[in-house]
Design a protein around this motif. Structure first.
Motif, PDB file in Angstrom:
ATOM      1  N   PRO A 375      16.116  -5.884  95.121  1.00 53.45           N
ATOM      2  CA  PRO A 375      17.167  -5.258  95.941  1.00 53.45           C
ATOM      3  C   PRO A 375      16.700  -3.941  96.545  1.00 53.45           C
ATOM      4  CG  PRO A 375      17.951  -5.748  93.708  1.00 53.45           C
ATOM      5  CD  PRO A 375      16.484  -5.967  93.706  1.00 53.45           C
ATOM      6  N   ALA A 376      17.352  -3.550  97.623  1.00 52.94           N
ATOM      7  CA  ALA A 376      17.049  -2.261  98.252  1.00 52.94           C
ATOM      8  C   ALA A 376      17.294  -1.139  97.258  1.00 52.94           C
ATOM      9  CB  ALA A 376      17.928  -2.066  99.480  1.00 52.94           C
ATOM     10  N   ASN A 377      16.335  -0.221  97.171  1.00 57.24           N
ATOM     11  CA  ASN A 377      16.425   0.966  96.304  1.00 57.24           C
ATOM     12  C   ASN A 377      16.614   0.620  94.826  1.00 57.24           C
ATOM     13  OD1 ASN A 377      16.358   2.878  98.584  1.00 57.24           O
ATOM     14  ND2 ASN A 377      18.366   1.982  99.046  1.00 57.24           N
ATOM     15  N   LEU A 378      16.236  -0.600  94.483  1.00 54.15           N
ATOM     16  CA  LEU A 378      16.282  -1.062  93.084  1.00 54.15           C
ATOM     17  C   LEU A 378      17.679  -0.994  92.478  1.00 54.15           C
ATOM     18  CD1 LEU A 378      13.641  -2.079  91.677  1.00 54.15           C
ATOM     19  CD2 LEU A 378      13.209  -0.531  93.577  1.00 54.15           C
ATOM     20  N   SER A 379      18.703  -1.093  93.296  1.00 55.61           N
ATOM     21  CA  SER A 379      20.065  -1.081  92.769  1.00 55.61           C
ATOM     22  C   SER A 379      20.308  -2.334  91.935  1.00 55.61           C
ATOM     23  CB  SER A 379      21.084  -1.023  93.909  1.00 55.61           C
ATOM     24  OG  SER A 379      22.389  -1.199  93.401  1.00 55.61           O
ATOM     25  N   GLY A 380      20.961  -2.131  90.789  1.00 55.80           N
ATOM     26  CA  GLY A 380      21.292  -3.271  89.939  1.00 55.80           C
ATOM     27  C   GLY A 380      22.674  -3.824  90.196  1.00 55.80           C
ATOM     28  N   ALA A 381      23.368  -3.283  91.208  1.00 56.47           N
ATOM     29  CA  ALA A 381      24.718  -3.759  91.521  1.00 56.47           C
ATOM     30  C   ALA A 381      24.668  -5.177  92.067  1.00 56.47           C
ATOM     31  CB  ALA A 381      25.374  -2.834  92.528  1.00 56.47           C
ATOM     32  N   VAL A 382      25.701  -5.950  91.824  1.00 54.84           N
ATOM     33  CA  VAL A 382      25.749  -7.340  92.290  1.00 54.84           C
ATOM     34  C   VAL A 382      27.043  -7.586  93.055  1.00 54.84           C
ATOM     35  CG1 VAL A 382      24.269  -8.210  90.446  1.00 54.84           C
ATOM     36  CG2 VAL A 382      26.743  -8.098  90.081  1.00 54.84           C
ATOM     37  N   GLY A 383      27.041  -8.684  93.849  1.00 53.90           N
ATOM     38  CA  GLY A 383      28.227  -9.082  94.595  1.00 53.90           C
ATOM     39  C   GLY A 383      28.629  -8.024  95.614  1.00 53.90           C
ATOM     40  N   THR A 384      29.946  -7.902  95.812  1.00 57.36           N
ATOM     41  CA  THR A 384      30.419  -6.939  96.814  1.00 57.36           C
ATOM     42  C   THR A 384      30.116  -5.502  96.424  1.00 57.36           C
ATOM     43  OG1 THR A 384      32.608  -6.916  95.761  1.00 57.36           O
ATOM     44  CG2 THR A 384      32.278  -8.481  97.569  1.00 57.36           C
ATOM     45  N   ARG A 385      29.879  -5.243  95.128  1.00 61.43           N
ATOM     46  CA  ARG A 385      29.574  -3.882  94.673  1.00 61.43           C
ATOM     47  C   ARG A 385      28.246  -3.379  95.243  1.00 61.43           C
ATOM     48  NH1 ARG A 385      33.676  -1.289  93.183  1.00 61.43           N
ATOM     49  NH2 ARG A 385      32.259   0.214  92.184  1.00 61.43           N
ATOM     50  N   SER A 387      27.241  -3.303  98.161  1.00 61.71           N
ATOM     51  CA  SER A 387      27.342  -2.642  99.467  1.00 61.71           C
ATOM     52  C   SER A 387      27.564  -1.138  99.347  1.00 61.71           C
ATOM     53  CB  SER A 387      28.480  -3.259 100.283  1.00 61.71           C
ATOM     54  OG  SER A 387      29.732  -3.045  99.637  1.00 61.71           O
ATOM     55  N   ILE A 388      28.129  -0.689  98.241  1.00 58.77           N
ATOM     56  CA  ILE A 388      28.426   0.744  98.120  1.00 58.77           C
ATOM     57  C   ILE A 388      27.507   1.464  97.132  1.00 58.77           C
ATOM     58  CG2 ILE A 388      30.851   0.459  98.770  1.00 58.77           C
ATOM     59  CD1 ILE A 388      31.520   0.844  95.756  1.00 58.77           C
ATOM     60  N   ASN A 389      26.606   0.730  96.523  1.00 58.41           N
ATOM     61  CA  ASN A 389      25.689   1.348  95.567  1.00 58.41           C
ATOM     62  C   ASN A 389      24.299   1.528  96.195  1.00 58.41           C
ATOM     63  OD1 ASN A 389      26.789   1.762  92.670  1.00 58.41           O
ATOM     64  ND2 ASN A 389      27.748  -0.155  93.375  1.00 58.41           N
ATOM     65  N   HIS A 390      23.687   2.660  95.863  1.00 63.48           N
ATOM     66  CA  HIS A 390      22.441   3.046  96.537  1.00 63.48           C
ATOM     67  C   HIS A 390      21.256   3.237  95.590  1.00 63.48           C
ATOM     68  CE1 HIS A 390      25.604   3.895  99.444  1.00 63.48           C
ATOM     69  NE2 HIS A 390      24.674   3.794 100.384  1.00 63.48           N
ATOM     70  N   GLY A 391      21.450   2.901  94.327  1.00 61.06           N
ATOM     71  CA  GLY A 391      20.342   2.875  93.386  1.00 61.06           C
ATOM     72  C   GLY A 391      19.525   4.155  93.358  1.00 61.06           C
ATOM     73  N   PHE A 489      17.182   5.149  78.649  1.00 60.68           N
ATOM     74  CA  PHE A 489      17.762   4.893  79.973  1.00 60.68           C
ATOM     75  C   PHE A 489      18.386   3.507  79.985  1.00 60.68           C
ATOM     76  CE2 PHE A 489      17.414   3.996  84.625  1.00 60.68           C
ATOM     77  CZ  PHE A 489      18.050   5.138  85.095  1.00 60.68           C
ATOM     78  N   THR A 490      19.502   3.371  80.671  1.00 59.99           N
ATOM     79  CA  THR A 490      20.143   2.065  80.830  1.00 59.99           C
ATOM     80  C   THR A 490      20.064   1.635  82.286  1.00 59.99           C
ATOM     81  OG1 THR A 490      22.289   3.134  81.144  1.00 59.99           O
ATOM     82  CG2 THR A 490      21.724   2.416  78.906  1.00 59.99           C
ATOM     83  N   LEU A 491      20.123   0.337  82.493  1.00 61.31           N
ATOM     84  CA  LEU A 491      19.988  -0.226  83.836  1.00 61.31           C
ATOM     85  C   LEU A 491      20.944   0.452  84.815  1.00 61.31           C
ATOM     86  CD1 LEU A 491      18.389  -2.603  85.223  1.00 61.31           C
ATOM     87  CD2 LEU A 491      20.535  -3.891  85.058  1.00 61.31           C
ATOM     88  N   LEU A 492      20.405   0.842  85.949  1.00 60.82           N
ATOM     89  CA  LEU A 492      21.221   1.497  86.977  1.00 60.82           C
ATOM     90  C   LEU A 492      21.914   0.414  87.802  1.00 60.82           C
ATOM     91  CD1 LEU A 492      22.048   4.171  88.294  1.00 60.82           C
ATOM     92  CD2 LEU A 492      20.042   3.972  89.786  1.00 60.82           C
ATOM     93  N   GLU A 493      23.179   0.178  87.492  1.00 63.21           N
ATOM     94  CA  GLU A 493      23.971  -0.809  88.224  1.00 63.21           C
ATOM     95  C   GLU A 493      24.943  -0.103  89.163  1.00 63.21           C
ATOM     96  OE1 GLU A 493      24.310  -4.672  85.469  1.00 63.21           O
ATOM     97  OE2 GLU A 493      25.093  -2.860  84.474  1.00 63.21           O
ATOM     98  N   GLU A 494      25.794   0.727  88.603  1.00 68.53           N
ATOM     99  CA  GLU A 494      26.677   1.558  89.415  1.00 68.53           C
ATOM    100  C   GLU A 494      26.011   2.923  89.607  1.00 68.53           C
ATOM    101  OE1 GLU A 494      29.872   1.132  90.867  1.00 68.53           O
ATOM    102  OE2 GLU A 494      29.397  -0.994  90.558  1.00 68.53           O
ATOM    103  N   ASP A 495      26.120   3.482  90.813  1.00 65.60           N
ATOM    104  CA  ASP A 495      25.525   4.790  91.086  1.00 65.60           C
ATOM    105  C   ASP A 495      25.976   5.814  90.048  1.00 65.60           C
ATOM    106  OD1 ASP A 495      24.205   3.883  93.321  1.00 65.60           O
ATOM    107  OD2 ASP A 495      25.698   4.634  94.757  1.00 65.60           O
ATOM    108  N   ARG A 496      25.057   6.588  89.568  1.00 66.54           N
ATOM    109  CA  ARG A 496      25.371   7.694  88.667  1.00 66.54           C
ATOM    110  C   ARG A 496      24.385   8.833  88.909  1.00 66.54           C
ATOM    111  NH1 ARG A 496      23.041   3.762  84.899  1.00 66.54           N
ATOM    112  NH2 ARG A 496      21.152   4.619  83.890  1.00 66.54           N
ATOM    113  N   GLU A 497      24.800  10.021  88.511  1.00 63.23           N
ATOM    114  CA  GLU A 497      23.914  11.173  88.665  1.00 63.23           C
ATOM    115  C   GLU A 497      22.731  11.030  87.710  1.00 63.23           C
ATOM    116  OE1 GLU A 497      26.261  14.666  88.067  1.00 63.23           O
ATOM    117  OE2 GLU A 497      27.547  14.268  89.808  1.00 63.23           O
ATOM    118  N   LEU A 498      21.534  11.279  88.229  1.00 62.42           N
ATOM    119  CA  LEU A 498      20.321  11.025  87.450  1.00 62.42           C
ATOM    120  C   LEU A 498      19.560  12.298  87.085  1.00 62.42           C
ATOM    121  CD1 LEU A 498      19.037   7.822  89.290  1.00 62.42           C
ATOM    122  CD2 LEU A 498      20.194   7.960  87.078  1.00 62.42           C
ATOM    123  N   GLU A 499      20.112  13.450  87.441  1.00 63.87           N
ATOM    124  CA  GLU A 499      19.385  14.693  87.159  1.00 63.87           C
ATOM    125  C   GLU A 499      19.078  14.847  85.668  1.00 63.87           C
ATOM    126  OE1 GLU A 499      19.991  19.533  87.106  1.00 63.87           O
ATOM    127  OE2 GLU A 499      21.303  18.335  88.412  1.00 63.87           O
TER     128      GLU A 499
END
Length: 519
Positions: A375-385, A387-391, A489-499
């Motif tokens: 997936p683009a930017n290695l996002s783990g989001a699936v389905g309609t989700r 579209s709004i997640n940016h990994g 670290f856990t799989l990045l599915e939903e966008d979260r702050e990574l700092e």
């Protein structure tokens, strides 16, 4: 140094050589330190101080004892003022600026100075060495500003903060805080020292700041070489790269030993016999295919960099040299930090290339045009989700920024010699600036490596999730690293702050947490 954290044994200052590893252990608070109490050593140290005392009392001319400093060496000091001169030296050099060196860095600087003075050619009393070692023992560490040294006549301004602290002046790190030296000395019942002739110069006129930093930089760079190899292995799996680019037979015809060690490590990581078929590219892009050649430059540089640093660490590098045994005063320029300057300028160049390499690998893995179905930017989001997640989109940008800043720092500091001090110091090493630049480049590269490790792990997890690679096909070494990352670290599915995660990974890299290769 808290006894509870000691783990690397005892380090004895007794005129014998110390290693880069020992300086790092002292810097991290992992080693117990002590000063040799052998009568022969004590006598040899004191002999130089006694010879100097006798000489200046007989009106002998000794630079920095009966003369002014630097270009003021033509200024004779009246006998009755000779004993005041050392305090003036550290006082007028109390003009450091910029950020303070960390406690770890300051311990390394202090330890490096003790090593040199303990060689017995600096004309100091054994009592002075006792006081210096006591600072390490009690973890009362001088607060030292980073800016103000041109690397000759040594690290005068930074090291003046050590001399001043011995005399009860300025500030120290104690219990993790900056505190006034007088307050800490009173609490610990430490008596300030009154410096004897030449003792201020012995502490200040040397290369300890740049050399202490070089010892720390070396170990961090050594680890970056290894973790860059492991990350490349993970990137190759995530990108479905060609494992045969790292074949032993291929590298036998270009026999740079460090480069070939890197290739061998990656080849073994990739478990070629069990590896899945690579993608339809016959040759992977350079950031994968040429990774051993890039990392190998650093790996092949480490032995001679170590030799430069070891020699400087274990040298007498002040001026004048006091040979108490043969009753000679030898005036020279051993404070000149050219070898450390060259080593640090070289090291930061090789390390910055790792930042650039890993940044390019991250760019490949993040981009759907090059990542072979991820997936683009290695996002783990699936389905309609999805579209709004940016990994890892922003992390890729950040890694590019850190790599660019590291590359920008690679201009060699040593070529920027400035004529200073009434043109007495008319050719200087800039070694401390080179060392500080090198530390900064290493720090930035560690940030890129933290990002790359996280992103490569994510890519492998996504491959496993899609069954495009099988867990059992991976080598033991890669499985081990993947498990270690999974603990953090856990799989990045939903966008979260990574700092916070990035900072934690950088800290783990600096602590050499990830178990890698046996060099």
């Amino acid at each position: 140094m808290n006894a509870a954290v000691l783990q690397d044994g005892q380090v004895i200052f007794g005129g014998t050589d110390l290693t880069i590893n020992q300086i790092n252990s002292i810097a991290k608070g992992h080693a117990e330190v002590c000063l040799s109490e052998k009568e022969e050593f004590i006598s040899r140290i004191n002999r130089g101080a006694e010879f100097l005392d006798n000489l200046w009392k007989k009106e002998g001319v000794i630079y920095g004892v009966t003369t002014g400093y630097g270009d003021s060496c033509t200024e004779s000091i009246p006998t009755e003022l000779v004993e005041e001169l050392p305090s003036h030296l550290f006082t007028f050099h109390g003009c450091g600026m910029g950020e303070m060196f960390s406690i770890e860095q300051s311990r390394a600087i202090l330890a490096a100075r003790i090593v040199s003075i303990a060689k017995g050619f600096s004309g100091v009393r054994y009592k002075l060495l006792q006081k210096l070692v006591d600072l390490l023992k009690k973890d009362v560490i001088p607060v030292i500003p980073q800016e103000g040294s041109v690397g000759a006549s040594g690290d005068l301004t930074p090291l003046s903060y050590i001399a001043a602290v011995l005399c009860g002046k300025r500030k120290v790190w104690y219990l993790g805080q900056q505190m006034y030296t007088t307050k800490v000395f009173d609490a610990l019942q430490i008596a300030p020292l009154r410096l004897r002739p030449k003792e201020g110069l012995a502490i200040m006129n040397g290369t300890a700041a740049m050399t202490g930093l070089a010892c720390l930089a070396y170990k961090r760079a050594e680890y970056l070489s290894q973790i860059s190899a492991r990350i490349t292995s993970m990137m190759c799996i995530a990108l479905q790269g060609n494992a045969y680019h790292f074949d032993n037979s291929l590298f036998s015809v270009k026999p740079h030993p460090g480069q070939n060690q890197i290739a061998q490590w990656i080849h073994e990581d990739l478990n070629v016999g069990a590896a899945p078929k690579h993608n339809n590219r016959l040759q992977d892009r350079y950031s994968l295919r040429c990774a051993p050649h890039v990392i190998g430059v650093l790996q092949d540089s480490l032995p001679w960099l170590k030799r430069f640093i070891d020699n400087e660490l274990n040298s007498t590098n002040d001026n004048p040299i006091i040979d108490g045994e043969n009753e000679k005063v030898l005036h020279g320029g051993h404070f000149y930090g050219g070898h450390i300057a060259f080593a640090m300028d070289s090291l930061k160049n090789a390390v910055a290339n790792l930042a650039d390499l890993l940044d390019r690998q991250i760019a490949q893995l993040s981009d759907v045009k090059f990542n072979n179905g991820l997936p683009a930017n290695l996002s783990g989001a699936v389905g309609t989700r999805s579209s709004i997640n940016h990994g890892f989109k922003a992390v890729q940008i950040g890694a590019s920024a850190w790599a660019a800043e590291a590359l920008k720092q690679t201009m060699p500091a040593s070529v920027f010699s400035r004529s200073t001090e009434c043109h007495n110091q008319d050719k200087v090493s800039m070694g401390t600036i080179a060392a500080r630049d090198c530390i900064r480049v290493i720090e930035l590269t560690e940030q890129v490596a933290a990002s790359a490790l996280m992103i490569a792990w994510q890519g492998i997890q996504l491959r496993i999730r899609s069954n495009s690679i099988l867990w059992n096909s991976l080598s033991y070494s890669l499985k081990n690293t993947i498990k270690q990352v999974s603990d953090q670290f856990t799989l990045l599915e939903e966008d979260r702050e990574l700092e916070d995660a990035l900072r934690r990974f950088v800290s783990l890299i600096q602590k050499r947490h990830w178990r890698l290769y046996e060099a």
